[in-house]
Scaffold this motif. Structure first.
Motif, PDB file in Angstrom:
ATOM      1  N   HIS A 149       0.959  -1.144   0.039  1.00 16.29           N
ATOM      2  CA  HIS A 149      -0.093  -0.164  -0.023  1.00 16.29           C
ATOM      3  C   HIS A 149       0.977   1.246   0.029  1.00 16.29           C
ATOM      4  O   HIS A 149       1.931   1.338   0.717  1.00 16.29           O
ATOM      5  CB  HIS A 149      -0.965  -0.065   1.494  1.00 16.29           C
ATOM      6  CG  HIS A 149      -1.847   0.934   1.267  1.00 16.29           C
ATOM      7  ND1 HIS A 149      -1.653   2.229   1.291  1.00 16.29           N
ATOM      8  CD2 HIS A 149      -3.202   0.871   0.865  1.00 16.29           C
ATOM      9  CE1 HIS A 149      -3.080   2.889   1.328  1.00 16.29           C
ATOM     10  NE2 HIS A 149      -3.809   1.972   1.031  1.00 16.29           N
ATOM     11  N   GLN A 150       0.534   2.320  -0.701  1.00 19.15           N
ATOM     12  CA  GLN A 150       1.340   3.461  -0.838  1.00 19.15           C
ATOM     13  C   GLN A 150       1.498   4.290   0.309  1.00 19.15           C
ATOM     14  O   GLN A 150       2.653   4.836   0.657  1.00 19.15           O
ATOM     15  CB  GLN A 150       0.729   4.427  -1.859  1.00 19.15           C
ATOM     16  CG  GLN A 150      -0.826   4.745  -1.435  1.00 19.15           C
ATOM     17  CD  GLN A 150      -1.462   5.648  -2.690  1.00 19.15           C
ATOM     18  OE1 GLN A 150      -0.825   5.816  -3.889  1.00 19.15           O
ATOM     19  NE2 GLN A 150      -2.418   6.725  -2.119  1.00 19.15           N
TER      20      GLN A 150
ATOM     21  N   GLN B  61       7.611   4.229  -7.440  1.00 18.24           N
ATOM     22  CA  GLN B  61       7.300   4.389  -6.092  1.00 18.24           C
ATOM     23  C   GLN B  61       8.207   3.736  -5.196  1.00 18.24           C
ATOM     24  O   GLN B  61       8.891   4.214  -4.403  1.00 18.24           O
ATOM     25  CB  GLN B  61       5.903   4.441  -5.883  1.00 18.24           C
ATOM     26  CG  GLN B  61       5.053   5.495  -6.654  1.00 18.24           C
ATOM     27  CD  GLN B  61       3.659   5.435  -6.275  1.00 18.24           C
ATOM     28  OE1 GLN B  61       3.042   4.624  -6.998  1.00 18.24           O
ATOM     29  NE2 GLN B  61       3.074   6.130  -5.103  1.00 18.24           N
ATOM     30  N   ALA B  62       8.172   2.473  -5.704  1.00 17.79           N
ATOM     31  CA  ALA B  62       8.952   1.324  -4.741  1.00 17.79           C
ATOM     32  C   ALA B  62      10.341   1.922  -4.856  1.00 17.79           C
ATOM     33  O   ALA B  62      11.063   1.677  -4.011  1.00 17.79           O
ATOM     34  CB  ALA B  62       8.389  -0.063  -4.927  1.00 17.79           C
TER      35      ALA B  62
ATOM     36  N   LEU C 127       9.085   0.446   3.648  1.00 15.96           N
ATOM     37  CA  LEU C 127       9.372  -0.671   2.527  1.00 15.96           C
ATOM     38  C   LEU C 127      10.663  -1.101   2.810  1.00 15.96           C
ATOM     39  O   LEU C 127      11.269  -2.387   2.782  1.00 15.96           O
ATOM     40  CB  LEU C 127       9.294  -0.147   1.211  1.00 15.96           C
ATOM     41  CG  LEU C 127       9.528  -1.344   0.112  1.00 15.96           C
ATOM     42  CD1 LEU C 127       8.751  -2.347   0.072  1.00 15.96           C
ATOM     43  CD2 LEU C 127       9.321  -0.289  -1.294  1.00 15.96           C
TER      44      LEU C 127
ATOM     45  N   LEU D  39       5.125   3.034   2.011  1.00 15.65           N
ATOM     46  CA  LEU D  39       6.190   2.967   1.286  1.00 15.65           C
ATOM     47  C   LEU D  39       7.283   3.475   2.168  1.00 15.65           C
ATOM     48  O   LEU D  39       8.609   3.096   2.191  1.00 15.65           O
ATOM     49  CB  LEU D  39       6.165   4.103   0.092  1.00 15.65           C
ATOM     50  CG  LEU D  39       5.418   3.513  -1.009  1.00 15.65           C
ATOM     51  CD1 LEU D  39       5.228   4.576  -1.931  1.00 15.65           C
ATOM     52  CD2 LEU D  39       6.281   2.453  -1.781  1.00 15.65           C
TER      53      LEU D  39
ATOM     54  N   THR E 173       3.332  -1.049  -6.051  1.00 12.20           N
ATOM     55  CA  THR E 173       2.787  -0.153  -5.357  1.00 12.20           C
ATOM     56  C   THR E 173       1.163   0.115  -5.642  1.00 12.20           C
ATOM     57  O   THR E 173       0.995   0.202  -6.733  1.00 12.20           O
ATOM     58  CB  THR E 173       3.396   1.045  -5.129  1.00 12.20           C
ATOM     59  OG1 THR E 173       4.774   0.970  -4.796  1.00 12.20           O
ATOM     60  CG2 THR E 173       3.079   2.105  -4.166  1.00 12.20           C
TER      61      THR E 173
END
Length: 443
Positions: A287-288, A313-314, A294, A291, A348
């Motif tokens: 889920h954003q 994004q990741a 992560l 992050l 993401t």
């Protein structure tokens, strides 16, 4: 398949090395005789009581330890022909610990109740006819598998216990191991005065695969265990019924309300416990809103040099916090890939619904997982994710017949018609109707 004394067929065959189909003219009197022996043995199995079957399984389990040196020497010859960097190497490998585990699983199968002779339906019609639906064996089960010699033990134990004869078609990579295993099992069967043809091993040739798939009248059902191309080949070319044990493209979704410490353990175990097996993690969906966590979530993967293919994004979240040489940009091909290696993708998403859509698009219907502390989110995931095994806060590495308390497995089915998930004793039986009357006739 013709039942003449000698015959020729032209059939599609599977090339394990090249992953393609060829057409071959075959002269296989010997294979026809093998199928006939297995069919005859399946009928004899019906006369063997459950205690005798259990005693024989226990004897085979004991023989594994006695014959471990010969089995491991044969396995070493197979391993010597395979590059250690090949993802199949770990599947091919046998050692003392794994043999002990195999023997333990076989003893567990022996301890389980018989799946045969169970009355599934019992009723009397208005006309007095008494109907019973009773569980019975399929008859002869054919298994096509690649570099996994443990399958030889698992299939024999489950088939023998459930009253099925089995015909095994292993891959070239494991041929020495499979020959040693089946030879040992045959010795035990002969010593116990049981027809050794209750388990037959076909030559490790492409032609034998084609002949098995055309063994109409001899093999009652075929179960392929291998990669996606092998399974597709079997499905597309078989003239006998097939149960698909699909490739495992496995996803784990780390929700906005997932526990970080739990997530670290689950992701690491699912990915690195054994990378070559079908329940290993291939894609982490995050889920954003998480992050920021992560890098911590992925930190345990560094020990095993896991390569990560991350979306933008990741990638940005991991850049500078995960080893540069192990971090790569994902492409569309990164998703839906069964890596069977120390590698995985990351996607993401903005919501649980988006995670479910990703799984629907790229998953293979094998095993999927969500990590969340929100019960409603977990329930939504369980209801909407279409897979044989759906996990909440537990790694997909548990998708295994022995782990499910089934003793062993003959495969993990991803289809919906018939068995689904780990297939063990009950899943390799069928049923027949027994109807008793007193002279009634139909008007």
């Amino acid at each position: 398949m013709a039942k003449s004394l000698s015959y020729t067929t032209t059939t599609s065959t599977w090339n394990e090395q090249q992953g393609k189909t060829t057409k071959t003219s075959l002269h296989n009197m010997t294979l026809k005789e093998t199928f006939e022996r297995a069919k005859a043995a399946s009928r004899q199995l019906a006369l063997i009581n459950d205690k005798t079957k259990n005693d024989i399984l226990m004897a085979v389990a004991d023989a594994i330890a006695v014959n471990s040196k010969a089995i491991l020497e044969a396995n070493a010859r197979d391993l010597s022909r395979m590059d250690k960097s090949n993802p199949l190497y770990d599947r091919l490998l046998l050692n003392e610990k794994r043999l002990e585990g195999i023997a333990s699983d076989m003893r567990h199968v022996a301890s389980l109740p018989s799946p045969l002779g169970k009355t599934l339906i019992d009723k009397t019609l208005d006309n007095g006819l008494h109907l019973r639906r009773v569980s019975v064996p399929f008859g002869v089960i054919g298994i096509i598998y690649e570099a996994r010699p443990n399958v030889s033990f698992d299939v024999f134990s489950l088939c023998f216990k459930s009253g099925n004869a089995c015909v095994l078609k292993g891959g070239r990579n494991a041929d020495e191991s499979n020959k040693a295993i089946i030879s040992m099992i045959h010795d035990v069967l002969k010593d116990k005065d049981i027809n050794p043809s209750v388990v037959e091993l076909l030559p490790a040739t492409h032609e034998a695969t084609g002949e098995m798939l055309n063994a109409v009248g001899y093999i009652d059902i075929c179960i392929p265990r291998g990669g996606k191309r092998l399974i597709e080949f079997v499905r597309d070319n078989a003239r006998i019924p097939v149960i698909e044990t699909g490739a495992g493209v496995v996803n784990t979704y780390f929700d906005a309300e997932g526990d970080l410490d739990m997530g670290r353990r689950i992701v690491n175990n699912a990915k690195t416990r054994r990378v070559s097996v079908c329940n290993a993690l291939d894609c982490l969906i995050i889920h954003q809103d998480r992050l920021r966590d992560l890098s911590e979530l992925c930190a345990p993967l560094i020990i095993n040099n896991v390569v990560i293919y991350a979306d933008e994004q990741a990638f940005d979240a991991l850049n500078g916090k995960y080893p540069k040489e192990l971090l790569r940009h994902a492409t569309e091909e990164s998703y839906g890939t069964e890596f069977m290696d120390y590698a995985m993708a990351i996607r993401t998403v903005p919501s649980t619904e988006a995670a479910i859509r990703h799984i629907s698009l790229y998953g293979s219907g094998h095993s999927e997982c969500i990590i969340t502390e929100n019960a409603d989110t977990a329930s939504l995931f369980e209801a909407q994710v279409d897979a044989a095994c759906v996990y909440v806060n537990a790694p997909t590495s548990f998708t295994d017949g022995a782990q499910f308390g089934l003793g062993a497995e003959i495969g993990i089915s991803t289809q919906k018609l018939g068995p689904r998930g780990p297939m063990a004793l009950e899943e390799i039986t069928t049923y027949k109707w027994l109807i008793e009357g007193r002279g009634q006739v139909r008007g």
